[in-house]
Design an enzyme around this catalytic site. Structure first.
Site, PDB file in Angstrom:
ATOM      1  N   ASN A   1     -11.075  -2.763  -4.876  1.00  0.00           N
ATOM      2  CA  ASN A   1     -10.367  -1.845  -5.779  1.00  0.00           C
ATOM      3  C   ASN A   1     -11.133  -1.609  -7.090  1.00  0.00           C
ATOM      4  OD1 ASN A   1      -7.055  -2.994  -4.739  1.00  0.00           O
ATOM      5  ND2 ASN A   1      -8.232  -1.234  -4.001  1.00  0.00           N
TER       6      ASN A   1
ATOM      7  N   ASP B   1       0.828  -1.207   0.000  1.00  0.00           N
ATOM      8  CA  ASP B   1       0.000   0.000   0.000  1.00  0.00           C
ATOM      9  C   ASP B   1       0.866   1.263   0.000  1.00  0.00           C
ATOM     10  OD1 ASP B   1      -2.429   1.315  -0.045  1.00  0.00           O
ATOM     11  OD2 ASP B   1      -2.586   1.430   2.135  1.00  0.00           O
TER      12      ASP B   1
END
Ligand code: IPE
Ligand code: IPE
Ligand code: MG
Length: 238
Positions: A71, A23
């Site tokens: 996502n 991330d």
């Protein structure tokens, strides 16, 4: 300076399976006034290096979280950029893993991806199936809840209750041991729907480093901290 003996993690203390929640790509790009996709591009390069480093250290199972079921909710332009990056790097990266005798697996629902990408992935998985030095698995359109749900749906088809061992065979991770260590970069302290069933006794590591800045030094620091942790699995200290 520490001696090389203490600086390097002892082999028996290495995680057997390390997983990364990669991330921070977007924030890395933003800091540089670049488009988010530039962060993803930088992130793919780091992924290749870190995965390679893990296998060189002797960790047999390495998993990366590349695209979550949530996502999908990003702007289409970013999703397209991620697909294009996967397409661009997949063949080259997999050829490299093939040469290094690493098996490739994917976890998640691939049907969401463009057909040509699915084809590339399936070919890599098939071609590398007999490789023995290690296993690289990439989580694509993966969600922990989705994983559990699809496993439950397979299990109930049998019409009988299943044991833990039988249930694990229905999960996307059927061929993988549970992750010993899960590393999340980017500063957030959450799992974000990754390996929910499998992380029951994983050691968790959170670092503020944005994924494109993650390096070997930090990997070694985490592995050495892993070696120092006492994994009790609910028992008392032996
Ligand atoms: C992780 O980086 C990569 C993917 C989720 C594909 P992000 O894109 O989430 O980066 P941040 O969290 O916005 O910085
Ligand atoms: C987790 O990152 C998913 C991947 C790294 C693929 P996200 O950026 O999607 O997670 P949240 O939204 O911060 O929880
Ligand atoms: Mg993020």
């Amino acid at each position: 300076m520490k001696s090389s003996k203490t600086a390097l993690p002892l082999p028996e203390k290495l995680p057997r399976h390390i997983a990364f929640i990669m991330d921070g790509n977007g924030r890395w790009a933003k800091k540089r006034l670049l488009p988010r996709k530039a962060g993803h591009r930088a992130g793919v390069k780091v992924m290749r290096n870190i995965v390679d480093e893990c296998f060189t250290l002797g960790i047999p199972y390495v998993t990366v979280y590349a695209f979550s079921t949530e996502n999908h909710n990003r702007p289409q332009e970013e999703i397209d950029a991620l697909f294009a990056l996967l397409k661009e790097y997949f063949s080259e990266f997999f050829d490299d893993l093939m040469k290094k005798n690493i098996r490739v697996l994917t976890i998640g629902d691939l049907s969401y991806f463009p057909n040509d990408l699915q084809e590339d992935i399936r070919t890599a998985v098939l071609k590398s199936a007999q490789n023995t030095r290690g296993t690289f698995s990439i989580a694509l359109n993966y969600g922990g809840r989705d994983d559990i749900l699809q496993a439950v749906n397979q299990a109930v088809k049998g019409g009988q209750t299943v044991t833990t061992e039988e249930f694990q065979k229905f999960l996307y991770t059927a061929d993988l041991p549970d992750p010993d260590a899960i590393v999340r970069t980017g500063g957030e302290k959450r799992i974000s729907n990754f390996l929910l069933y499998q992380c029951a006794y994983s050691e968790l590591f959170f670092t503020d480093t944005l994924w494109p800045d993650f390096d070997k030094k930090e990997l070694l620091r985490i592995i050495s901290e892993y070696g120092a942790r006492d994994r009790r699995y609910g028992k008392v200290k032996s």
